[in-house]
Design a protein around this motif. Structure first.
Motif, mmCIF file in Angstrom:
data_model
loop_
_atom_site.group_PDB
_atom_site.id
_atom_site.type_symbol
_atom_site.label_atom_id
_atom_site.label_comp_id
_atom_site.label_asym_id
_atom_site.label_seq_id
_atom_site.Cartn_x
_atom_site.Cartn_y
_atom_site.Cartn_z
ATOM 1 N N THR A 1 57.473 17.230 32.582
ATOM 2 C CA THR A 1 57.922 15.894 32.985
ATOM 3 C C THR A 1 56.941 15.376 34.030
ATOM 4 N N MET A 2 56.741 14.065 34.085
ATOM 5 C CA MET A 2 55.752 13.460 34.975
ATOM 6 C C MET A 2 56.262 12.134 35.509
ATOM 7 N N ALA A 3 56.045 11.905 36.792
ATOM 8 C CA ALA A 3 56.344 10.612 37.410
ATOM 9 C C ALA A 3 55.482 10.481 38.650
ATOM 10 N N GLY A 4 55.021 9.267 38.932
ATOM 11 C CA GLY A 4 54.187 9.058 40.110
ATOM 12 C C GLY A 4 53.234 7.903 39.920
ATOM 13 N N TYR A 5 52.090 7.939 40.618
ATOM 14 C CA TYR A 5 51.171 6.816 40.559
ATOM 15 C C TYR A 5 49.729 7.286 40.739
ATOM 16 N N GLU A 6 48.798 6.425 40.298
ATOM 17 C CA GLU A 6 47.381 6.566 40.622
ATOM 18 C C GLU A 6 46.915 5.233 41.182
ATOM 19 N N ARG A 7 46.312 5.276 42.369
ATOM 20 C CA ARG A 7 45.849 4.065 43.034
ATOM 21 C C ARG A 7 44.326 4.012 42.939
ATOM 22 N N TYR A 8 43.803 2.876 42.446
ATOM 23 C CA TYR A 8 42.378 2.739 42.200
ATOM 24 C C TYR A 8 41.706 2.062 43.398
ATOM 25 N N GLY A 9 40.710 2.749 43.960
ATOM 26 C CA GLY A 9 39.983 2.226 45.098
ATOM 27 C C GLY A 9 38.518 2.008 44.783
ATOM 28 N N LYS A 10 37.800 1.370 45.692
ATOM 29 C CA LYS A 10 36.382 1.091 45.476
ATOM 30 C C LYS A 10 35.543 2.370 45.503
ATOM 31 N N LYS A 11 35.891 3.303 46.400
ATOM 32 C CA LYS A 11 35.109 4.530 46.533
ATOM 33 C C LYS A 11 35.734 5.703 45.782
ATOM 34 N N GLN A 12 37.053 5.784 45.764
ATOM 35 C CA GLN A 12 37.714 6.874 45.058
ATOM 36 C C GLN A 12 39.133 6.470 44.667
ATOM 37 N N ASN A 13 39.689 7.148 43.679
ATOM 38 C CA ASN A 13 41.061 6.942 43.251
ATOM 39 C C ASN A 13 41.939 8.044 43.839
ATOM 40 N N THR A 14 43.173 7.704 44.167
ATOM 41 C CA THR A 14 44.114 8.689 44.680
ATOM 42 C C THR A 14 45.304 8.794 43.735
ATOM 43 N N VAL A 15 45.846 10.003 43.641
ATOM 44 C CA VAL A 15 46.927 10.268 42.708
ATOM 45 C C VAL A 15 48.076 10.953 43.440
ATOM 46 N N ASN A 16 49.301 10.692 43.005
ATOM 47 C CA ASN A 16 50.489 11.368 43.525
ATOM 48 C C ASN A 16 51.507 11.437 42.388
ATOM 49 N N VAL A 17 51.546 12.564 41.722
ATOM 50 C CA VAL A 17 52.406 12.753 40.547
ATOM 51 C C VAL A 17 53.211 14.037 40.736
ATOM 52 N N ASN A 18 54.481 13.997 40.368
ATOM 53 C CA ASN A 18 55.307 15.210 40.440
ATOM 54 C C ASN A 18 56.108 15.355 39.157
ATOM 55 N N GLY A 19 56.645 16.548 38.951
ATOM 56 C CA GLY A 19 57.436 16.792 37.764
ATOM 57 C C GLY A 19 57.810 18.250 37.646
ATOM 58 N N LEU A 20 58.097 18.654 36.426
ATOM 59 C CA LEU A 20 58.540 20.007 36.139
ATOM 60 C C LEU A 20 57.781 20.521 34.935
ATOM 61 N N VAL A 21 57.354 21.790 34.987
ATOM 62 C CA VAL A 21 56.715 22.440 33.846
ATOM 63 C C VAL A 21 57.634 23.561 33.376
ATOM 64 N N SER A 22 57.951 23.543 32.066
ATOM 65 C CA SER A 22 58.876 24.511 31.490
ATOM 66 C C SER A 22 58.152 25.340 30.439
ATOM 67 N N PRO A 23 57.952 26.649 30.661
ATOM 68 C CA PRO A 23 57.280 27.483 29.670
ATOM 69 C C PRO A 23 58.186 27.806 28.493
ATOM 70 N N VAL A 24 57.591 28.202 27.392
ATOM 71 C CA VAL A 24 58.302 28.579 26.158
ATOM 72 C C VAL A 24 59.348 27.526 25.840
ATOM 73 N N TYR A 25 58.903 26.292 25.717
ATOM 74 C CA TYR A 25 59.835 25.172 25.597
ATOM 75 C C TYR A 25 60.683 25.254 24.335
ATOM 76 N N ILE A 26 60.146 25.852 23.269
ATOM 77 C CA ILE A 26 60.891 25.909 22.010
ATOM 78 C C ILE A 26 62.130 26.785 22.153
ATOM 79 N N ILE A 27 62.023 27.863 22.984
ATOM 80 C CA ILE A 27 63.185 28.709 23.244
ATOM 81 C C ILE A 27 64.162 27.998 24.160
ATOM 82 N N ASN A 28 63.613 27.331 25.173
ATOM 83 C CA ASN A 28 64.467 26.537 26.053
ATOM 84 C C ASN A 28 65.286 25.527 25.265
#
Length: 386
Positions: free
Chosen positions: A297-324
């Protein structure tokens, strides 16, 4: 806007009397909306016009890196029926053959072959017209940051109260996309873009370099280049050699997936989410990516700047998703333990933040012990504390 220097002189040619003029625009400001052209005072600019007694004219407009030339047929001196362009060359457009013609109930601009930049298309604005203007085009290349973005575009677009039409393009010999355009209520346009190679499109647009394949559909509401929103769906999308995803998998101690990620790649059978772009910031909402071996799962933002872009994204990673997924299908228990869409029974919360080219990856391994709807208690906070 500004002073013009105009010179008229008659010319005899094949028993046909011509009147020619030369207009020096060096000391004037010039703006040509249809081509998004601007010339500031002090730069060289010139128009050459030649009128004949059989109601035809020859024209040539030039400035530093611009040339627009052709011939026109007139009903009268100031009413044009048809224009044949022999050259349209600007920093954003190269078209060698095009025609503009009036048909009574509508006007038409038609071209076959040329190059147009995506940056130019995003700068365009279309006013409401009393008479429809039809754009008919084929064999057009669209560039982005001077690199090929779309190839062999053909289609038809009508400008009246907004834009309406369609276009088709090639990404490669085996991949293509289709674009459907409709006006919306906010004086913008709605775009539906679909195709069979999301990875190629994302790489050409410099949006994401580690994806391959993928049948996709994007629904976009375009107000202007600073205000865009929409949703995206991708199926059968494979990710290879993705550094940030590799860090998440490694930090979460998910065994066996790193070899796949660096080899044939991880397959996601479905990816979906919605987004908003406003004033240089791209916000991702409700992002979900699921596959046989992994769910994200993913939620957050990426902000575009003149010199560099900044990112802040959070979520959840679930292994073996087919079993889950099997556990989530069990009545009552699945709702309590399975979590939200894209989450599994077992999952690790993560956060990606900082410079987009080299972000920090924070993972909370304790969150794997808290199933389903209790997992938010152990999410990583904004400041990185666990």
């Amino acid at each position: 806007k500004g002073p013009l220097k105009i010179t008229f002189f008659p010319v005899g040619k094949d028993d046909n009397i011509l009147i020619r003029s030369s207009i020096d625009l060096t000391k004037a400001d010039v703006y040509i909306p249809a081509l998004a052209l601007k010339k500031v005072r002090g730069k060289i600019g010139q128009v050459k016009l030649g009128f004949t007694k059989d109601n035809k004219s020859v024209f040539n407009y030039s400035q530093d890196d611009v040339l627009v030339s052709g011939t026109a047929s007139h009903k009268s001196s100031f009413e044009i029926e048809k224009v044949k362009y022999s050259n349209i060359k600007t920093p954003d457009i190269i078209i060698e053959r095009a025609t503009f013609q009036k048909f009574g109930e509508y006007n038409q601009f038609k071209t076959d072959g040329g190059t147009i930049s995506l940056e130019f298309l995003m700068r365009l604005s279309f006013k409401k017209k009393d008479i429809p203007l039809d754009f008919i085009f084929s064999d057009i290349v669209v560039t982005f940051k001077k690199n090929k973005f779309l190839d062999s575009i053909k289609g038809e677009i009508r400008s009246l109260e907004g834009l309406r039409g369609y276009a088709k393009a090639k990404l490669s010999l085996k991949s293509s996309l289709e674009i459907i355009i409709d006006p919306n209520k906010n004086n913008g346009i709605n775009l539906v873009i679909s195709g069979n190679n999301a990875g190629e499109l994302l790489r050409r647009g410099k949006y994401y370099n580690n994806g391959y394949g993928g049948i996709f559909k994007a629904s976009i509401s375009y107000k202007n280049r600073m205000k865009i929103s929409g949703s995206l769906q991708i199926e059968q999308f494979r990710i290879k050699n993705a550094p940030v995803l590799a860090q998440i998998i490694s930090s979460a101690s998910i065994i066996g997936l790193l070899d796949n990620l660096n080899g044939n790649g991880l397959l996601f059978t479905k990816i979906e989410g919605s987004f908003d772009y406003k004033d240089g910031e791209l916000t991702l909402n409700d992002g979900v990516a699921v596959g046989p071996s992994l769910g994200l799962t993913m939620a957050g933002y990426e902000r575009y700047g003149k010199k560099q872009n900044t990112v802040n994204v959070n979520g959840l990673v679930s292994p073996v998703y087919i079993i889950n997924g099997v556990v989530k299908a069990i009545p009552l228990i699945g709702k309590v333990l399975g979590g939200e869409k894209g989450e599994g029974v077992f999952g690790v919360s993560y956060r990606v933040q900082g410079n987009s080219s080299n972000p920090r990856v924070l993972v909370n391994p304790l969150s794997i012990l808290t199933p389903g709807l209790f997992r938010n208690i152990f999410n990583i906070e904004e400041n990185g504390n666990k």
